[in-house]
Motif scaffolding. Structure first.
Motif, mmCIF file in Angstrom:
data_model
loop_
_atom_site.group_PDB
_atom_site.id
_atom_site.type_symbol
_atom_site.label_atom_id
_atom_site.label_comp_id
_atom_site.label_asym_id
_atom_site.label_seq_id
_atom_site.Cartn_x
_atom_site.Cartn_y
_atom_site.Cartn_z
ATOM 1 N N THR A 1 0.847 -1.190 0.000
ATOM 2 C CA THR A 1 0.000 0.000 0.000
ATOM 3 C C THR A 1 0.879 1.235 0.000
ATOM 4 O O THR A 1 1.856 1.308 0.751
ATOM 5 C CB THR A 1 -0.912 0.045 1.240
ATOM 6 N N VAL A 2 0.547 2.188 -0.866
ATOM 7 C CA VAL A 2 1.276 3.456 -0.939
ATOM 8 C C VAL A 2 0.259 4.588 -0.883
ATOM 9 O O VAL A 2 -0.643 4.665 -1.731
ATOM 10 C CB VAL A 2 2.117 3.567 -2.229
ATOM 11 N N ILE A 3 0.388 5.471 0.121
ATOM 12 C CA ILE A 3 -0.534 6.598 0.277
ATOM 13 C C ILE A 3 0.285 7.882 0.358
ATOM 14 O O ILE A 3 1.267 7.966 1.103
ATOM 15 C CB ILE A 3 -1.394 6.455 1.554
ATOM 16 N N ASN A 4 -0.108 8.876 -0.431
ATOM 17 C CA ASN A 4 0.480 10.209 -0.340
ATOM 18 C C ASN A 4 -0.657 11.211 -0.493
ATOM 19 O O ASN A 4 -1.232 11.349 -1.574
ATOM 20 C CB ASN A 4 1.540 10.425 -1.419
ATOM 21 N N GLU A 5 -0.978 11.890 0.614
ATOM 22 C CA GLU A 5 -2.139 12.774 0.595
ATOM 23 C C GLU A 5 -1.901 14.017 -0.248
ATOM 24 O O GLU A 5 -2.810 14.490 -0.938
ATOM 25 C CB GLU A 5 -2.522 13.149 2.023
ATOM 26 N N SER A 6 -0.708 14.581 -0.220
ATOM 27 C CA SER A 6 -0.428 15.779 -1.013
ATOM 28 C C SER A 6 -0.564 15.502 -2.501
ATOM 29 O O SER A 6 -1.018 16.351 -3.278
ATOM 30 C CB SER A 6 0.984 16.298 -0.712
ATOM 31 N N LEU A 7 -0.157 14.306 -2.906
ATOM 32 C CA LEU A 7 -0.236 13.924 -4.324
ATOM 33 C C LEU A 7 -1.554 13.222 -4.658
ATOM 34 O O LEU A 7 -1.746 12.803 -5.799
ATOM 35 C CB LEU A 7 0.935 13.003 -4.679
ATOM 36 N N ASP A 8 -2.456 13.127 -3.659
ATOM 37 C CA ASP A 8 -3.724 12.414 -3.838
ATOM 38 C C ASP A 8 -3.469 11.022 -4.435
ATOM 39 O O ASP A 8 -4.117 10.587 -5.390
ATOM 40 C CB ASP A 8 -4.666 13.215 -4.757
ATOM 41 N N LEU A 9 -2.505 10.335 -3.827
ATOM 42 C CA LEU A 9 -2.062 9.036 -4.339
ATOM 43 C C LEU A 9 -2.485 7.927 -3.381
ATOM 44 O O LEU A 9 -2.259 8.020 -2.173
ATOM 45 C CB LEU A 9 -0.534 9.045 -4.485
ATOM 46 N N TYR A 10 -3.107 6.893 -3.937
ATOM 47 C CA TYR A 10 -3.481 5.716 -3.139
ATOM 48 C C TYR A 10 -3.332 4.498 -4.049
ATOM 49 O O TYR A 10 -4.153 4.263 -4.925
ATOM 50 C CB TYR A 10 -4.914 5.857 -2.642
ATOM 51 N N LEU A 11 -2.238 3.762 -3.833
ATOM 52 C CA LEU A 11 -1.956 2.592 -4.648
ATOM 53 C C LEU A 11 -1.974 1.344 -3.769
ATOM 54 O O LEU A 11 -1.571 1.384 -2.609
ATOM 55 C CB LEU A 11 -0.584 2.720 -5.314
ATOM 56 N N GLY A 12 -2.411 0.233 -4.358
ATOM 57 C CA GLY A 12 -2.437 -1.037 -3.630
ATOM 58 C C GLY A 12 -3.540 -1.066 -2.601
ATOM 59 O O GLY A 12 -4.543 -0.355 -2.701
ATOM 60 N N GLY A 13 -3.354 -1.901 -1.588
ATOM 61 C CA GLY A 13 -4.374 -2.017 -0.559
ATOM 62 C C GLY A 13 -5.650 -2.631 -1.087
ATOM 63 O O GLY A 13 -5.689 -3.268 -2.142
ATOM 64 N N ARG A 14 -6.741 -2.390 -0.380
ATOM 65 C CA ARG A 14 -7.997 -3.027 -0.758
ATOM 66 C C ARG A 14 -8.772 -2.232 -1.800
ATOM 67 O O ARG A 14 -9.676 -2.762 -2.445
ATOM 68 C CB ARG A 14 -8.870 -3.217 0.484
ATOM 69 N N LEU A 15 -8.438 -0.940 -1.971
ATOM 70 C CA LEU A 15 -9.198 -0.112 -2.901
ATOM 71 C C LEU A 15 -8.322 0.580 -3.942
ATOM 72 O O LEU A 15 -8.832 1.072 -4.942
ATOM 73 C CB LEU A 15 -9.987 0.965 -2.138
ATOM 74 N N GLY A 16 -7.044 0.628 -3.700
ATOM 75 C CA GLY A 16 -6.169 1.381 -4.581
ATOM 76 C C GLY A 16 -5.845 0.685 -5.882
ATOM 77 O O GLY A 16 -6.129 -0.496 -6.079
ATOM 78 N N LYS A 17 -5.234 1.449 -6.792
ATOM 79 C CA LYS A 17 -4.777 0.883 -8.048
ATOM 80 C C LYS A 17 -3.539 0.010 -7.795
ATOM 81 O O LYS A 17 -2.842 0.197 -6.815
ATOM 82 C CB LYS A 17 -4.427 1.997 -9.020
#
Length: 553
Positions: free
Chosen positions: A74-90
């Motif tokens: 899972t990769v999350i970066n709020e400033s970049l509005d990035l959400y990769l992997g995890g249960r919902l991410g790309k």
């Protein structure tokens, strides 16, 4: 990004309020560790909670692969509005990070060093973090305009103190949204929440490992049976496949009495395990019974022994008549010579016919008639041979008993031995401490020799006492046995004959008529034959005259 709603910590929030919020999160996650089945979802939530309490702008969860690499989960970066992997991410397309390079520990990557050393790494400014290689972070920053600065990397340890993953936080913020270092107090707090992530990963890994262990154990039993009896081992592998084919068909049917039957993935897995274990008791069945391909077979086929005894009788006949012929010739009685020669020829021909009869009967057809049984009894008393001066009958009582078998190759005593495999199966399954989600394995596995009228074994259950999976396994077990191409004691039957036998058993109230109808109309039997038997077995089936079958309404 679809974030979990968690209020961000604030520097101007009273400490007791922050402590209360953190305690609430800690208790909530601790409770969910015992209830949440989706470890990916729980890890995502833990990461977002940690990012919230740390007021961190970005976070990553890594897992450790079997080939010693770190994989981005899972990769999350709020400033970049990035959400990769995890249960919902790309999906995450970042390359894995090697823990070892040329056989040596990778000390240039921060996360790799954290895993290899087991240390928590707290870096105020990663651009000044020599000797770590931050080229990837710099390149990403150059593309996005982001500035990676403070970084906290925490290895996750399981109950055996082995590292099973990593949580990494980036850029903790102050009240003015400036990047600041992670304080020691914050590190301590984050580590307490990270330990919950380690527990989640550990629980998930343990459950997965136990599931794999048990499933492999079930398959290993089939492999062990395969070593002593290849056709029985093949049966233990094919029945689970056919059972799931039929179960899926029943699951999909949307009409008739079985329209409400549905299976979850967990229930389907449970049925699969039951299929693998349904004949596990055969591991204790004697080889000479399980592999008995002819009526007279024990360690070897005793028809060869009987052939040898026929040779002795034939030799003795010839010697006896030759002595009579010589005596008649000496007395110059040519008519008697001719009579003895004809008698010898007649007896030798009858001997050959009787020998051929026993050879044919020994193979074990579908049914032995009264006339053949009478001939066997006659042969057993008609012929004798002398060994060491003692006369013995051509056939022993045991040989007569085996040759008189009406159907198949097993005596009643041997059938009882074969049936006992269900008692052994039951004993094995009874001592296995099945967890709750596998609590029905025993009932499913033991149901394949039960009959709806209560005359089956090992427990003599009726239809009302049996579940749908147990009843459908009975059909799968019998169809596999009838259509099998690897049985040493019989030829594979065409599908029309297999279905006729199944239908007759339905009419006798031995098999479930509703499941049989699904078996027919879904054409499960065709798919199974094409995959596991010989396509030439698929002959024409007259459904209008098939016993036991009524179209599903």
């Amino acid at each position: 990004m679809v974030p979990l709603f968690i209020p961000k910590s604030s520097g101007n929030m009273p400490q007791h309020i922050k402590d209360k919020i953190n305690l609430h999160h800690f208790i909530d996650i601790s409770v969910r560790l015992t209830t949440e089945k989706d470890s990916s979802k729980l890890l995502d939530d833990i990461l977002q909670v940690i990012m919230s309490i740390a007021n961190s702008d970005a976070g990553t969860i890594y897992s450790i692969t079997d080939n010693k690499q770190l994989k981005f989960e899972t990769v999350i970066n709020e400033s970049l509005d990035l959400y990769l992997g995890g249960r919902l991410g790309k999906p995450v397309d970042f390359p894995n990070i090697d823990l070892f390079i040329d056989g040596k520990e990778n000390k240039t990557a921060i996360v790799a060093h954290a895993v290899n050393s087991g240390e928590v790494i707290n870096i105020p400014d990663v651009y000044a973090a020599l000797p770590f290689d931050m080229s990837a972070a710099r390149a990403m920053d150059a593309r996005t305009g982001y500035r990676t600065q403070s970084m906290l990397t925490i290895p996750l340890k399981d109950h055996a103190d082995d590292i099973i993953g990593v949580i990494q936080l980036i850029n903790v913020k102050d009240d003015e949204n400036n990047n600041i270092p992670f304080s020691e107090e914050l590190v301590t707090l984050v580590r307490s929440f990270a330990s919950l992530g380690a527990i989640s990963l550990t629980n998930s890994a343990l459950i997965k490992d136990m599931e794999e262990l048990f499933a492999t154990f079930a398959e290993a039993i089939a492999m062990a049976i395969d070593e002593k009896s290849p056709h029985t081992g093949g049966h233990c592998k094919r029945v689970p496949a056919l059972t799931l084919m039929l179960a899926d068909a029943v699951h999909l049917i949307d009409k008739g009495p079985l329209a409400t039957f549905k299976m979850s993935d967990a229930e389907r897995h449970e049925l699969d395990i039951a299929g693998w274990l349904h004949d596990c008791g055969k591991i204790a069945t004697p080889d000479h019974v399980m592999e008995k391909s002819t009526k007279l077979e024990t360690i070897f086929d005793r028809i060869k022994f009987i052939d040898a005894k026929f040779e002795i009788i034939s030799r003795d006949l010839k010697i006896a008549y030759q002595q009579k012929i010589i005596s008649a010739m000496k007395k110059n009685k040519p008519i008697e010579v001719l009579q003895f020669e004809r008698l010898l020829d007649t007896e030798l021909k009858q001997l050959a016919l009787d020998r051929a009869l026993l050879q044919r009967v020994n193979v074990g057809g579908e049914f032995l008639g009264e006339e053949e049984q009478t001939h066997i009894q006659r042969i057993s008393t008609q012929y004798q041979l002398k060994i060491n001066g003692e006369k013995i009958p051509l056939l022993s009582d045991n040989e007569v008993e085996n040759l008189m078998i009406r159907r198949g190759t097993l005596t009643q005593g041997e059938r009882d031995i074969m049936k006992r495999h269900m008692d052994i199966t039951k004993n094995i399954l009874d001592i296995l401490p099945f967890p709750k989600h596998l609590s029905n394995v025993s009932e499913y596995a033991l149901g394949h020799h039960e009959k709806l009228d209560g005359t089956g074994y090992p427990r003599g259950l009726t239809k009302e006492q049996m579940s749908v999976p147990a009843r459908l396994m009975a059909i799968a077990d019998i169809f596999e046995a009838l259509s099998a191409v690897d049985r040493p004691y019989k030829k594979a039957k065409p599908v029309s004959e297999c279905l006729h036998i199944l239908g007759s058993m339905v009419n006798q109230n031995h098999l479930d008529a509703d499941i049989f109808a699904v078996f027919i109309e879904s054409e499960v039997y065709k798919h199974y034959i094409n995959e596991y038997a010989k396509p030439e077995q698929l002959d024409e089936v007259d459904l209008d005259n098939l016993p036991g079958y009524s179209p599903i309404r």
